[in-house]
Design a protein around this motif. Structure first.
Motif, PDB file in Angstrom:
ATOM      1  N   LEU A 108       0.808  -0.880  -0.341  1.00 33.01           N
ATOM      2  CA  LEU A 108      -0.361   0.369   0.026  1.00 33.01           C
ATOM      3  C   LEU A 108       0.914   1.281  -0.107  1.00 33.01           C
ATOM      4  N   TYR A 109       0.162   2.063  -0.893  1.00 29.32           N
ATOM      5  CA  TYR A 109       1.178   3.600  -0.350  1.00 29.32           C
ATOM      6  C   TYR A 109      -0.187   3.962   0.618  1.00 29.32           C
ATOM      7  N   ILE A 110       0.580   4.864   2.144  1.00 27.73           N
ATOM      8  CA  ILE A 110      -0.061   5.912   2.241  1.00 27.73           C
ATOM      9  C   ILE A 110       0.701   7.565   2.744  1.00 27.73           C
ATOM     10  N   PRO A 111      -0.448   8.324   3.253  1.00 26.25           N
ATOM     11  CA  PRO A 111       0.409   9.656   3.794  1.00 26.25           C
ATOM     12  C   PRO A 111       0.859  10.013   4.799  1.00 26.25           C
ATOM     13  N   SER A 112       1.395  10.473   4.719  1.00 22.98           N
ATOM     14  CA  SER A 112       2.287  11.022   6.229  1.00 22.98           C
ATOM     15  C   SER A 112       1.120  11.169   7.306  1.00 22.98           C
ATOM     16  N   ASN A 113      -0.138  11.604   6.853  1.00 20.52           N
ATOM     17  CA  ASN A 113      -0.633  11.978   8.059  1.00 20.52           C
ATOM     18  C   ASN A 113      -1.935  10.803   8.152  1.00 20.52           C
ATOM     19  N   TYR A 114      -1.658   9.605   7.654  1.00 20.60           N
ATOM     20  CA  TYR A 114      -2.905   8.604   7.602  1.00 20.60           C
ATOM     21  C   TYR A 114      -2.950   8.270   9.007  1.00 20.60           C
ATOM     22  N   TYR A 115      -2.464   7.704   9.965  1.00 20.63           N
ATOM     23  CA  TYR A 115      -2.436   7.472  11.081  1.00 20.63           C
ATOM     24  C   TYR A 115      -2.961   8.755  11.733  1.00 20.63           C
ATOM     25  N   ASP A 116      -2.657   9.771  12.044  1.00 22.48           N
ATOM     26  CA  ASP A 116      -2.626  10.823  12.563  1.00 22.48           C
ATOM     27  C   ASP A 116      -5.061  11.095  12.232  1.00 22.48           C
ATOM     28  N   LYS A 117      -5.059  10.845  11.224  1.00 23.09           N
ATOM     29  CA  LYS A 117      -6.498  11.347  10.547  1.00 23.09           C
ATOM     30  C   LYS A 117      -6.888  10.362  10.827  1.00 23.09           C
ATOM     31  N   VAL A 118      -6.767   8.769  10.521  1.00 24.14           N
ATOM     32  CA  VAL A 118      -7.917   8.003  11.032  1.00 24.14           C
ATOM     33  C   VAL A 118      -8.196   7.589  12.135  1.00 24.14           C
ATOM     34  N   ILE A 119      -7.546   8.189  12.825  1.00 24.48           N
ATOM     35  CA  ILE A 119      -7.641   8.364  14.716  1.00 24.48           C
ATOM     36  C   ILE A 119      -7.620   9.057  15.552  1.00 24.48           C
ATOM     37  N   LYS A 120      -8.015  10.471  14.429  1.00 26.01           N
ATOM     38  CA  LYS A 120      -8.903  11.322  15.093  1.00 26.01           C
ATOM     39  C   LYS A 120     -10.475  11.361  14.592  1.00 26.01           C
ATOM     40  N   LEU A 121     -11.187  10.417  13.550  1.00 25.79           N
ATOM     41  CA  LEU A 121     -11.803   9.839  13.690  1.00 25.79           C
ATOM     42  C   LEU A 121     -12.059   9.496  14.502  1.00 25.79           C
ATOM     43  N   PHE A 135     -10.290   4.061   0.324  1.00 26.74           N
ATOM     44  CA  PHE A 135      -9.624   3.055  -0.540  1.00 26.74           C
ATOM     45  C   PHE A 135      -9.449   3.502  -1.911  1.00 26.74           C
ATOM     46  N   PHE A 136      -8.428   3.253  -2.275  1.00 28.38           N
ATOM     47  CA  PHE A 136      -8.093   3.301  -3.894  1.00 28.38           C
ATOM     48  C   PHE A 136      -7.084   2.344  -4.191  1.00 28.38           C
ATOM     49  N   GLU A 137      -7.639   1.796  -6.070  1.00 25.29           N
ATOM     50  CA  GLU A 137      -6.706   0.848  -5.991  1.00 25.29           C
ATOM     51  C   GLU A 137      -6.521   1.207  -7.415  1.00 25.29           C
ATOM     52  N   VAL A 138      -4.778   0.897  -7.580  1.00 24.62           N
ATOM     53  CA  VAL A 138      -4.230   1.354  -9.075  1.00 24.62           C
ATOM     54  C   VAL A 138      -5.104   0.198  -9.856  1.00 24.62           C
ATOM     55  N   LEU A 139      -5.536   0.701 -11.418  1.00 25.36           N
ATOM     56  CA  LEU A 139      -6.365  -0.039 -11.814  1.00 25.36           C
ATOM     57  C   LEU A 139      -5.079  -1.251 -12.453  1.00 25.36           C
ATOM     58  N   LYS A 140      -3.593  -0.678 -12.818  1.00 24.31           N
ATOM     59  CA  LYS A 140      -2.321  -1.276 -13.181  1.00 24.31           C
ATOM     60  C   LYS A 140      -1.243  -1.323 -12.845  1.00 24.31           C
ATOM     61  N   PRO A 141      -0.921  -2.847 -12.939  1.00 25.37           N
ATOM     62  CA  PRO A 141       0.653  -2.635 -12.107  1.00 25.37           C
ATOM     63  C   PRO A 141       1.512  -1.776 -12.088  1.00 25.37           C
ATOM     64  N   TYR A 204      -6.043   8.510   3.136  1.00 25.82           N
ATOM     65  CA  TYR A 204      -6.372   7.192   2.349  1.00 25.82           C
ATOM     66  C   TYR A 204      -5.297   6.907   2.059  1.00 25.82           C
ATOM     67  N   ALA A 205      -5.792   5.763   1.164  1.00 25.29           N
ATOM     68  CA  ALA A 205      -4.574   4.633   1.143  1.00 25.29           C
ATOM     69  C   ALA A 205      -4.895   4.352   0.159  1.00 25.29           C
ATOM     70  N   ILE A 206      -4.043   3.962  -1.102  1.00 25.27           N
ATOM     71  CA  ILE A 206      -3.763   3.117  -2.541  1.00 25.27           C
ATOM     72  C   ILE A 206      -3.646   1.433  -2.612  1.00 25.27           C
ATOM     73  N   HIS A 207      -4.031   0.535  -2.721  1.00 21.85           N
ATOM     74  CA  HIS A 207      -3.426  -0.548  -3.196  1.00 21.85           C
ATOM     75  C   HIS A 207      -2.433  -0.971  -4.733  1.00 21.85           C
ATOM     76  N   LEU A 208      -1.598  -0.203  -4.348  1.00 20.94           N
ATOM     77  CA  LEU A 208      -0.273  -0.841  -5.446  1.00 20.94           C
ATOM     78  C   LEU A 208      -0.295  -2.037  -6.275  1.00 20.94           C
ATOM     79  N   ARG A 209      -0.555  -2.981  -5.751  1.00 26.25           N
ATOM     80  CA  ARG A 209      -1.196  -3.779  -5.942  1.00 26.25           C
ATOM     81  C   ARG A 209      -2.161  -4.953  -6.573  1.00 26.25           C
TER      82      ARG A 209
END
Length: 319
Positions: A108-121, A135-141, A204-209
């Motif tokens: 996955l790709y996660i930005p540097s604020n990922y855990y801060d933002k989700v835990i604030k939620l 949840f985003f997903e890359v459509l091609k490898p 957000y998180a991006i599924h790279l695979r």
């Protein structure tokens, strides 16, 4: 706002190298990052040793060698539970003071604020037991190239590969489930206990695979073992393939058919069985809180769902 992260890897040297950068750059640092190695045969163990030497909050454990070969359908839940128990036994002081347990896949790709933002939620609503970013997903490898336009698709459900579970919720559901599709099982058990499932739109998180056919067949087989009703089990893959223009989703149907042919015993968990029989998995989303930690307004699920047919193009220099 203290938490730990658990990541399961097997022969994922390149992915783990990238994930280490994302974790170590988090604005809200974890108390521990537990890397569970399922007996990798590539350079992964060497990388883990190097990471441990450079970061004192990284803990490395290895799954017992007598376990069957890695399979995300049957073993993922066991590995997360194994790691959680390891922390409880060997880092009791840390476990005693944390509020959340995060599960993070290495692809996955996660930005540097990922855990801060989700835990604030989480902190904004005491009823949320499990949460993630969008949840985003890359459509091609994915291949890295500076300035490349990346094609993404947004899905209208929590990303289990980067979900954060409130410790109180985790303990109330009896720990991380050791069944096929343990993320779905965890959400079902949480909902049945009165918890809500949260998705913040502020990160957000991006599924790279992209999930391949084999992965989706395993997921469909897991659906069969979870007692997913026959009609939904057979039609889910076809429906998703058409709705999301994602042909590989038929793997869910193929996997379910393989389960039917195998006649393997389904799991004996009455809570999950009853939930899926009487309601089906769509209620996981209907019972979710879709919430923005930025503007503190609840977002109607139907509004978010409209965007799932869109394809997002982004130019990202960081991934």
């Amino acid at each position: 706002m203290k938490y730990i992260i658990i990541t399961l890897v097997k022969n994922e040297f390149s992915n783990l190298l990238r994930t280490a950068k994302y974790v170590t750059e988090q604005s809200l640092k974890p108390e521990l990052w537990v890397i569970v190695d399922d007996n990798s045969t590539d350079q992964t163990p060497d990388l883990i040793r190097k990471l441990r030497k450079n970061y004192d909050f990284i803990v490395a454990i290895q799954l017992p060698t007598n376990e069957k070969s890695y399979n995300s359908v049957t073993k993922y839940g066991y590995a997360i539970r194994y790691a959680t128990n390891y922390v409880m036994l060997n880092y009791y002081d840390v476990y005693n003071k944390i509020n959340y347990v995060g599960v993070l896949d290495a692809d996955l790709y996660i930005p540097s604020n990922y855990y801060d933002k989700v835990i604030k939620l989480h902190e904004s609503n005491k009823h949320i037991g499990i949460a993630s970013g969008l949840f985003f997903e890359v459509l091609k490898p994915f291949t890295k190239r500076r300035g490349k336009i990346i094609k993404l698709r947004l899905y209208p459900w929590p990303i289990s590969a980067a979900m954060i579970i409130k410790k109180e919720c985790l303990e109330e559901i009896g720990g991380f489930p050791t069944v096929p599709q343990p993320d779905v099982a965890a959400m079902i058990k949480a909902i049945e206990k009165g918890w809500k499932i949260g998705v913040t739109t502020s990160t957000y998180a991006i599924h790279l695979r992209p999930r391949n056919l084999k992965t989706l067949i395993n997921a469909g087989y897991g659906n069969y073992l979870l007692h997913l009703p026959l009609i939904k089990g057979l039609l889910q893959g076809l429906y998703n393939a058409i709705k999301f223009r994602y042909p590989q989703q038929v793997g869910l149907t193929i996997g379910y058919l393989i389960g039917l042919a195998s006649r393997e015993n389904k799991i004996n968990d009455q809570i999950i069985h009853k939930y899926l029989r009487n309601i089906n998995t769509s209620r996981i989303i209907k019972n979710s809180i879709i919430y923005s930690a930025l503007n503190r307004k609840y977002i109607n699920y139907k509004i978010l769902e409209k965007f799932t047919k869109n394809i997002y193009y982004v130019i990202d220099q960081k991934i």
